[in-house]
Design a protein around this motif. Structure first.
Motif, short mmCIF file in Angstrom:
data_model
loop_
_atom_site.label_atom_id
_atom_site.label_comp_id
_atom_site.label_asym_id
_atom_site.label_seq_id
_atom_site.Cartn_x
_atom_site.Cartn_y
_atom_site.Cartn_z
N GLU A 14 0.84 -1.20 0.00
CA GLU A 14 0.00 0.00 0.00
C GLU A 14 0.88 1.25 0.00
N GLN A 16 0.29 5.84 0.14
CA GLN A 16 -0.71 6.87 0.42
C GLN A 16 -0.20 8.24 0.03
N LYS A 40 -10.43 1.13 -9.78
CA LYS A 40 -9.06 0.99 -10.24
C LYS A 40 -8.45 2.38 -10.34
N ALA A 41 -7.16 2.47 -10.12
CA ALA A 41 -6.50 3.77 -10.07
C ALA A 41 -6.63 4.53 -11.40
N LEU A 63 -4.46 11.83 -5.88
CA LEU A 63 -4.47 10.45 -6.35
C LEU A 63 -3.23 10.16 -7.18
N ILE A 67 -0.27 7.37 -6.49
CA ILE A 67 0.17 6.41 -7.50
C ILE A 67 1.68 6.51 -7.69
N LEU A 81 -3.09 -1.24 -9.35
CA LEU A 81 -3.45 -0.42 -8.18
C LEU A 81 -4.94 -0.16 -8.12
N VAL A 83 -7.88 2.03 -5.54
CA VAL A 83 -8.06 3.01 -4.46
C VAL A 83 -8.76 2.28 -3.32
N SER A 84 -8.00 1.93 -2.28
CA SER A 84 -8.59 1.16 -1.19
C SER A 84 -9.25 2.07 -0.16
N VAL A 119 -3.70 3.77 -1.92
CA VAL A 119 -3.83 2.83 -3.04
C VAL A 119 -3.13 1.53 -2.67
N GLN A 122 -4.08 -4.80 -6.37
CA GLN A 122 -5.42 -5.38 -6.48
C GLN A 122 -5.56 -6.71 -5.78
#
Length: 134
Positions: A14, A16, A40-41, A63, A67, A81, A83-84, A119, A122
């Motif tokens: 992860e 951030q 998805k990113a 964002l 990334i 990636l 966006v969690s 992020v 997946q």
């Protein structure tokens, strides 16, 4: 003498990015953040690019920073990636006044907010969501 080092709050898969003191109310920012949560990113970047909301450009910058952090600092695969998390928080409130009739005044509050985007790769995001569901 320096401060003690804190353990990393995120997992190894992860990354951030945090933007503080954005001049928009948390309620409005949360509507834009809700559009990208769990996406998805690359899809989230496309959504923010064509959004009509003014604040969407600031969210897009944050964002893209998350990334870039994932790619450069943690060697994560950009194509996987997701966006969690997209957290919105309250910041300061500027208080102003507006002159009214008969010598009175009314208060105007100008809200600021914080944004934190996390992020994750997946495969890890799927495993985490399955663990939360169980």
């Amino acid at each position: 003498m320096s401060k003690p080092q804190h353990p990393r709050g995120l997992t190894d898969s992860e990354a951030q990015a945090v933007t503080r003191n954005i001049r928009v109310s948390p309620r409005k920012l949360n509507e834009v953040a809700a559009m990208i949560r769990g996406a998805k990113a690359q899809d989230a970047v496309a959504t923010l690019t064509f959004s009509k909301r003014r604040i969407a450009q600031t969210v897009k910058k944050t964002l893209e920073s998350a990334i870039a952090n994932a790619e450069n600092n943690h060697q994560l695969d950009v194509d996987r990636l997701v966006v969690s998390h997209a957290e919105v928080g309250r910041a300061i409130v500027m208080k102003r006044f507006h002159a009214r009739g008969r010598g009175k005044s009314s208060r105007i509050e100008k809200w600021f907010s914080h944004l934190k985007i996390v992020v994750a790769e997946q495969q890890v995001a799927k495993a985490k969501s399955e663990a939360e569901a169980a």
